[in-house]
Design a protein around this motif. Sequence first.
Motif, short mmCIF file in Angstrom:
data_model
loop_
_atom_site.label_atom_id
_atom_site.label_comp_id
_atom_site.label_asym_id
_atom_site.label_seq_id
_atom_site.Cartn_x
_atom_site.Cartn_y
_atom_site.Cartn_z
N VAL A 69 8.82 8.43 1.87
CA VAL A 69 8.86 9.88 1.89
C VAL A 69 9.48 10.40 0.60
N GLU A 70 8.93 11.49 0.10
CA GLU A 70 9.50 12.17 -1.07
C GLU A 70 10.03 13.53 -0.63
N VAL A 71 11.29 13.80 -0.99
CA VAL A 71 11.93 15.06 -0.58
C VAL A 71 12.44 15.79 -1.80
N GLU A 72 12.70 17.06 -1.57
CA GLU A 72 13.35 17.91 -2.55
C GLU A 72 14.59 18.51 -1.89
N VAL A 73 15.75 18.37 -2.54
CA VAL A 73 17.01 18.84 -1.98
C VAL A 73 17.59 19.91 -2.88
N ARG A 123 3.92 23.44 10.78
CA ARG A 123 3.07 22.82 9.77
C ARG A 123 3.65 23.02 8.37
N ASN A 124 4.36 24.10 8.15
CA ASN A 124 4.93 24.36 6.82
C ASN A 124 6.14 23.48 6.51
N ASP A 125 6.67 22.80 7.52
CA ASP A 125 7.90 22.02 7.34
C ASP A 125 7.66 20.54 7.07
N ILE A 126 6.43 20.08 7.20
CA ILE A 126 6.23 18.63 7.19
C ILE A 126 5.54 18.12 5.93
N GLY A 127 5.21 19.03 5.00
CA GLY A 127 4.64 18.60 3.74
C GLY A 127 3.29 17.91 3.89
N GLU A 128 2.95 17.12 2.89
CA GLU A 128 1.70 16.37 2.91
C GLU A 128 1.92 15.05 3.64
N ILE A 129 1.13 14.80 4.66
CA ILE A 129 1.22 13.54 5.41
C ILE A 129 0.00 12.70 5.11
N ILE A 130 0.24 11.48 4.67
CA ILE A 130 -0.83 10.53 4.39
C ILE A 130 -0.66 9.35 5.34
N VAL A 131 -1.69 9.08 6.13
CA VAL A 131 -1.68 7.95 7.06
C VAL A 131 -2.74 6.96 6.62
N ASP A 132 -2.33 5.70 6.50
CA ASP A 132 -3.28 4.66 6.13
C ASP A 132 -3.04 3.46 7.05
N PHE A 133 -4.05 2.62 7.15
CA PHE A 133 -3.97 1.45 8.03
C PHE A 133 -4.21 0.18 7.23
N CYS A 134 -3.36 -0.79 7.47
CA CYS A 134 -3.56 -2.15 6.97
C CYS A 134 -3.54 -3.08 8.17
N PRO A 135 -4.59 -3.05 8.98
CA PRO A 135 -4.55 -3.76 10.26
C PRO A 135 -4.73 -5.27 10.10
N ARG A 170 0.83 -1.20 0.00
CA ARG A 170 0.00 0.00 0.00
C ARG A 170 0.87 1.26 0.00
N GLY A 171 1.94 1.26 0.79
CA GLY A 171 2.82 2.41 0.84
C GLY A 171 3.49 2.70 -0.50
N LYS A 172 3.92 1.66 -1.19
CA LYS A 172 4.53 1.83 -2.51
C LYS A 172 3.55 2.47 -3.49
N GLU A 173 2.30 2.05 -3.42
CA GLU A 173 1.29 2.62 -4.30
C GLU A 173 1.07 4.10 -4.01
N LEU A 174 0.99 4.44 -2.74
CA LEU A 174 0.67 5.82 -2.36
C LEU A 174 1.81 6.79 -2.69
N ILE A 175 3.05 6.31 -2.70
CA ILE A 175 4.19 7.19 -3.00
C ILE A 175 4.63 7.06 -4.45
N ASP A 176 4.08 6.07 -5.18
CA ASP A 176 4.50 5.77 -6.56
C ASP A 176 5.98 5.39 -6.58
N TYR A 197 4.75 12.56 2.67
CA TYR A 197 5.14 11.52 3.63
C TYR A 197 3.97 10.54 3.76
N VAL A 198 4.26 9.27 3.52
CA VAL A 198 3.25 8.22 3.58
C VAL A 198 3.62 7.25 4.70
N SER A 199 2.68 6.99 5.58
CA SER A 199 2.87 6.00 6.63
C SER A 199 1.71 5.01 6.58
N VAL A 200 2.04 3.73 6.47
CA VAL A 200 1.03 2.68 6.47
C VAL A 200 1.30 1.78 7.68
#
Length: 759
Positions: A619-623, A691-703, A425-431, A635-638
């Motif tokens: 997580v996807e970052v820009e440097v 809040r401006n430092d943490i980007g888009e956070i996506i939380v999903d559950f695969c319980p 699921r995490g791989k899908e959400l971050i592509d 940021y995706v957390s499953v």
Amino acid sequence: MIGNSIKKIDYEGNLLGGKSYTEDYIDYRNLLYIKVKRSPYAFAEIIDIDTSRAEKLEDIVAIYTYRDVEQIRYTECGESYPEASPHDRILLEKIVRHVGEEVAIIVGENIEACTRAEKLIKVKYKVFDPILTKKDSLNLKDIIHKEDDGFEPFDFGYDPKKNIVSKFHIGYGDIDSEIEKSDIVFSGSYSTHAQAHAMMETLRAYAKIDERGRLEIISANQSIYHMRRQVAKVLGLSLNQVRMRRIRIGGGFGGKNVCITEPIVGFVTWKTKRPSMIIYDRIENFNATSTRHEMDFDLVIGANKDGKINGIKMRGYNNTGAYGSNGPAVTMEAGQNTLPIYSVINAVDYKALTYYTNRVSAGAMRGYGTPQGTFALDSAINELSEKLGLDPVEVKLKNTIRTGHIGGLNKSTIGSFNIEECIKRGKELIDWDNKRFKLKDEGHIKRGVGMGHATHSSGVSNIDVATVLLRLQEDGTFTVFTSSSDLGTGSDTILLQIAAKALNTDMEGVNLVSGDTDSCPYDKGAYASCTTYLTGNAVVRACEKIKEKIFEKAKKYLNVSTEKMKLEKGKVVNSENNKSVTLKQLGIDSAVSPNAEAIMADATFGIGNTPRPYAVSFVEVEVNTLTGKVDILKYVSVIDCGQVINPNLARIQAEGGITQGIGFALYEDVIFTDKGKLLTNNFFNYNIPTRNDIGEIIVDFCPEKEPTGPFGAKSIAELVTNSPAPAIADAIFNACGARIRSLPITPEKIIRALEKEED
């Protein structure tokens, strides 16, 4: 009741400014105010203290120094008994071991008088060179604890004459043989820094003498029974002479699981027999409480070309600061909560030690050693994967445990561990497949993705225990009595949801009383991610017991065996003819009738082997390779935390823990001078993410339901803090090629790494 995002039971009162926090319960009549004079030196001996001028000030009641305090050693950590921490602290003593340590306790009728008095106290010190580094500590530049009366409650390797607090070793298999036979051997060293709790509500406490002459303390603490034990020891009182109450907590994260302010107000009130209060300002909260432990790790990993890992050798070094609070246990958990995920490999060997320095004590903080150990171990496996030319996701999947596994460092069968679905699921959400391996853009702005994963515990195996008391009231509702602490997480709401489910009622049918050693049974407190699993299981057991008692009482109304009864909302029903008796009637019978016999039940649950939740971070970052600046884009957390009792509260827990993990990885640093003075002691120079430092956070559950958990639940609170750092470090490498092995990952470190690559 289960899987329903019910609002926190205290949300309205808190939002509307209701009576919630410590200061709301203070009686200001006859109140004494307290201020502490603190050491300006990291390591010194007090030769003389002159308090005479300060004592003459109007409104000063008393000034206490080490001469007034019985020299009893204790530990400030709030852990299960016996504590895995040395008893090495005294409330006030002649030796000061960090800048900001308590030198004198000033008591006055108002805080202004105490502040004036603090400036008039003259202290003569014999100053020693501070020990701030691992090298100086372990090479015995000086001995920080020369006293002979410190002790360890059980054998964990305490050796203060060598500046060693503890030693620890776990493992299995022949590690040297497994590494020797490997196709590739990777080695690397990693370091993690201290981190401040930065909770909104600073430490504070209030004490008074109750109507029976006992000491009563009110504070925002995480474990009332452990706080009571330490205060009683400091003052030489019996436990029965001390009542500890826990009020709503304005943020804790482990920082309120240390007994810091409670002994001070307890001492003053017991001496003066007047109520007293202390409130730390923000600088004191940085200088004189506790931090996350700074840790270093050396890793050696042996693997085959196909990515199969044969052995992991891990060495840890834990800087616990001036006192050993929580140090031994954190050292243990840095290995015990990270390495078990790889228990399918042939050999694991973890050795670590804890050492003293002249820095403010480290203590419990969210994750409790696991964020440190996870950063090192997961980063090393990411690097190993890169050297093998393999996807780190595939390497980790090839070497990690699954549901049903037993062996290695896991002492029992893994009941639930939904790793494959979480990663998918995490791989899908971050592509992941497209972004990880695509060619990087030209120019100085680079994007990359990274991955980290982690496990944790749901309490401490063979140590943690909770007891719950449940009572049927005369109106047919139920009251749960517990000493668990709600840190603002909504755990009180979770426990009531569990109770309502077990009793087949709704939230209106249950109530909760918590946080008072006089009325609530023992609970180890809110730490080690235990409340839902540990106390929740105790609630389920108590509900089963009280149902049996209710059914027995219902016999005279239903004329049927208890096996043919069922509990419905507000009533007991005869399943054969649907005849029923209300719980209100049974409650009246058990409370106010002449032949009343209370319907109550208590139950205790102790953790045997803790179930393990799982979380994966993508997580996807820009440097910016010109400045080294890192921006988190997504940021995706499953998460597999077992059955999600309250999705909204679980999601908020995840988002908060992820934000702390981002701060740990990129922004927060505890910086000392070479004399041991803390420079980052306020929010102007200690950077926490906004809040401006943490980007888009996506939380999903695969319980995956945990068979030993209350309705299938496991933990979540600390788990989500563990994996952000390695995921972010991996994403930075994927973006620009800079491999950073020390936290925090600052722009300067990235620029230096890029310059080194160019050379």
